[in-house]
Every structure is written in C-alpha cells, then in structure tokens.
Design an enzyme around this catalytic site. Structure first.
Site, PDB file in Angstrom:
ATOM      1  N   ASP A   8       0.806  -1.231   0.000  1.00 44.38           N
ATOM      2  CA  ASP A   8       0.000   0.000   0.000  1.00 44.38           C
ATOM      3  C   ASP A   8       0.837   1.277   0.000  1.00 44.38           C
ATOM      4  O   ASP A   8       1.984   1.303   0.423  1.00 44.38           O
ATOM      5  CB  ASP A   8      -0.969   0.001   1.196  1.00 44.38           C
ATOM      6  N   GLU A  39      -0.603  -1.773   5.300  1.00 41.67           N
ATOM      7  CA  GLU A  39       0.386  -1.650   6.381  1.00 41.67           C
ATOM      8  C   GLU A  39       0.256  -0.306   7.068  1.00 41.67           C
ATOM      9  O   GLU A  39       0.474  -0.189   8.266  1.00 41.67           O
ATOM     10  CB  GLU A  39       1.806  -1.830   5.833  1.00 41.67           C
TER      11      GLU A  39
HETATM   12 ZN   LIG Z   1       5.097   4.063   6.154  1.00 45.88          ZN
HETATM   13 ZN   LIG Z   2       6.554   1.377   5.309  1.00 47.45          ZN
END
Ligand SMILES: [Zn+2]
Ligand SMILES: [Zn+2]
Length: 387
Positions: A81, A138
C-alpha cells in the site's frame, strides 16, 4: 558471497515493475490493481500455489524447492500500500493519481519480493516451501493482522517469518537490524474535557477547560519522567488541543488528541494505567469531567534472537561484515509486529541511501538497493531451507 549474479540480470525487470507500481499507488485495502499484478506475475513465474483475497486483498505465493520436502516452511513478507500524500518528486514515473503516493517504498518492497519469487521459482535450490506474502494496509490498517486472521500462518505451515523495510539514511548496500524490540507500539489517546463555561472576568463561577487541559498535558509528561525506569523508553505526545473561540469566554469544553509510543508490553501497560490515573487526578482536583479513550494500535515489533542472528549472517554475507549495523529501536510502528507475534522471525532495514525520509513528498525508493534486498531474500531462503 556478494549479491546473486542472476539478480543483476533481473535488475532491469524489477526496476520496471517498481516504477509501474510507483505510478499507480493504491491505499489501505484498496490495492486491487497492485494485488492483481502481483498474482499474475507469481503465476507466470510458475509458483506452485497462488492464493488471492487473504486479508481482503493480500496475495500469497508458494514455491516448493527441488531438493525435496524438508517439511520446513519460511515466510517472506512485503507490503503493497501507498500513502495519501501529494507527490513532489517530478519523476517521469511519478504517481498518476493525485493525492496518493508510494512515499514509504512499499513499491520497492513488492518489486524486490517479486524478483526473489521469480528467481526462486526458476532455480528451486532448496528443500521445503518458500511462501511469499504480499499484504495490504500496512499504513494504519493492520493488513498483516487481517491476513493472519484469514489463516495465513496455519494454512501454509509457516514456521518462521521475515520482513524488510528500506531505510533512508542507511547507505545503499548496507543493512541494519537488532534483536528484541526494533519498532514501537503506537497507541492513541483522546481526552474530552467538560468544564463549566462562562465570562472570562468571572472565573470563580467557571471550571476553565483550558486550564484543565493544560494541567492534563503537563501531568501526562510526568509519566515518562517520573513513573518509568529511566532506562525504559516511551513517548507521550499531545498534538492537538482544541478549545474556545473568543478571547473573553471561558470555554465549556476542550479536546486533546495524542499518540503514545512504547517498546515493551510492560511499559505499554504501565503507561496506559498511569494515563488513566493521572487524568482522574486532574478531574478530581479541578472538578471537570474528563473522558479518556485509550485505543491500542500496532504492538511492539520484536525481533526474535535466533532469527535475528540468522538474518544478520545472511546480510553480512551479501553486504560484507562492515556493512551490517545494529540499529537502535525506532519509535515508529510497523504492522509486521503482528506476524512476529504469530511466528518467530526478524525485520531488517535495507539501505536506501541519501534520500528524503519516509512519508515525505519528495521521497523515492532507490532502485540501486534492489540487488541487495532481492539477494537477501534469496539467500535467506536457500540457507534456511538448505538440504
Ligand atoms: Zn510508512
Ligand atoms: Zn513502510
């Protein structure tokens, strides 16, 4: 053992994949194009299994070694991401989507793990299973936890798991790692104060929510300095303080928002407990009503000793003894922490050279780092699953 020669051959392809991902950043779980491209490549490489939709948009590839079934399985993880940042790099392959950008280098992480998967599927010089894990979300969405909840570890029989992040400020070709806590737990606090508003000239008829808020901020700062062992680490930052909109009115309410970073479960618990006690104390002495919402975020990222030693040995073989350093713990957070709670493993930093910092609009993943990161993944598998 320097970098893997074949990886130098693959460098151009991996760079192309990386720049394509960079042009098309996607956020959180909404990484459909990225995950689709990852799954398509893993199939083209000849992975024995390619599973999509784990943790909503996560992708997993399984590569079986040709030296037989050792029964051993290793997991390697990359994140896919991007971030809600307006890119300011002026690169020819800069983001094509306004307001979204790969400013944490997850484009590089994904491309390097794809490169390793291609090599491992071609050569299969190991005994057992290599599982390549591509996770969404994440950046604050706990995509790792979502994949684990969907059975990631058990379904593929993962016994140990490894993660890697690029490190701006670390020279290209160098690695940094440490055993134990390597990144912090991040928790959020919301504090809502209700006093008694009124005329600024008649404070004795009021409960001044601004003064109460100021006392809360000050008292919270005493937790790190006076409740914690000086050798332990924590950060309490109150970053928002909202109250009032007139110079002659004592406001009825005030809102404080902040973040708390800690490096051990023990300190995390202590700080959480003290936050509640300290705020209750201020409420008692001021007569204000104070509500605290303490929300736990990512846990501490803790590297396991055996896997850290192993990862350090592999990094040294690739980068040379002098180019693998012990990093101090960082107070940022990483959702790979959830994978390290589920299985033993280690998280390493791969040098990104003298670039802008992570989450900066001028940041860019350094393509020169590709050979080092990809070689690390390959050698990690071939050594962990040696026949
Ligand atoms: Zn980051
Ligand atoms: Zn990262």
């Amino acid at each position: 053992m320097p970098i893997v020669n074949r990886v130098a051959d693959l460098h151009a392809d991996i760079t192309e994949w990386r720049r394509d991902l960079h042009m098309h950043p996607e956020l959180q779980y909404d990484v459909h194009r990225t995950a689709g491209s990852v799954a398509e490549k893993l199939k083209a490489f000849g992975c024995d299994e390619v599973v999509t939709g784990l943790g909503r948009t996560g992708v997993v590839g399984v590569i079986r070694g040709k030296k037989g079934g050792s029964g051993k399985t290793i997991g390697l993880r990359a994140d896919m991401d991007a971030l809600p940042i307006e890119e300011q790099t002026n690169l020819p392959y800069a983001s094509r989507t306004p307001g979204k950008m790969h400013a944490c280098g997850h484009d590089g992480h994904t491309a390097m793990l794809l490169g390793a998967a291609r090599y491992l599927a071609e050569t299969r010089n190991f005994a057992g299973d290599a599982v390549v894990i591509f996770q969404p979300a994440e950046e604050g969405g706990a995509g790792a936890a979502a994949m684990i909840k969907d059975g990631l570890m058990d379904r593929f029989g993962i016994e140990q798991v490894f993660g890697m992040h690029n490190g701006p400020g670390i020279p290209v070709g160098s690695f940094a790692i440490r055993t134990g806590p390597v990144m912090a737990a991040t928790d959020e606090i919301d504090i809502d104060i209700t006093g008694l508003g009124g005329h600024a000239a008649r404070p004795h008829f009021c409960i001044d929510s601004v003064l109460v808020g100021a006392q809360v901020v000050t008292a919270l700062q005493s937790i790190v300095s006076r409740s914690l062992d000086p050798l332990d680490s924590a950060v309490i930052s109150v970053c928002e303080f909202q109250a009032g909109n007139a110079r002659n009115v004592i406001p009825q309410t005030a809102q404080l928002r902040g973040t708390i970073r800690t490096l051990t479960p023990h300190v995390r618990e202590l700080v959480e407990k003290r936050v509640h006690e300290v705020v209750a104390g201020v409420a008692l002495t001021t007569g204000a009503k104070i509500d605290v919402t303490y929300k736990r975020g990512y846990p501490v990222t803790v590297n396991h000793a055996m896997q850290t030693d192993f990862a350090t040995r592999i990094a040294r073989e690739i980068a040379g003894e002098a180019n693998v350093h012990e990093t101090p713990p960082l107070m940022g957070a990483e959702d790979f922490a959830y994978m390290l709670e589920a299985r033993p493993g280690a998280f390493i930093f791969c040098g990104n050279g003298d670039t802008a910092g992570l989450h900066h609009p001028e940041y860019n993943f350094n393509d020169e780092a590709i050979v080092h990161g990809t070689s690390y993944w390959i050698k990690l598998v071939e050594n962990a699953l040696a026949a």
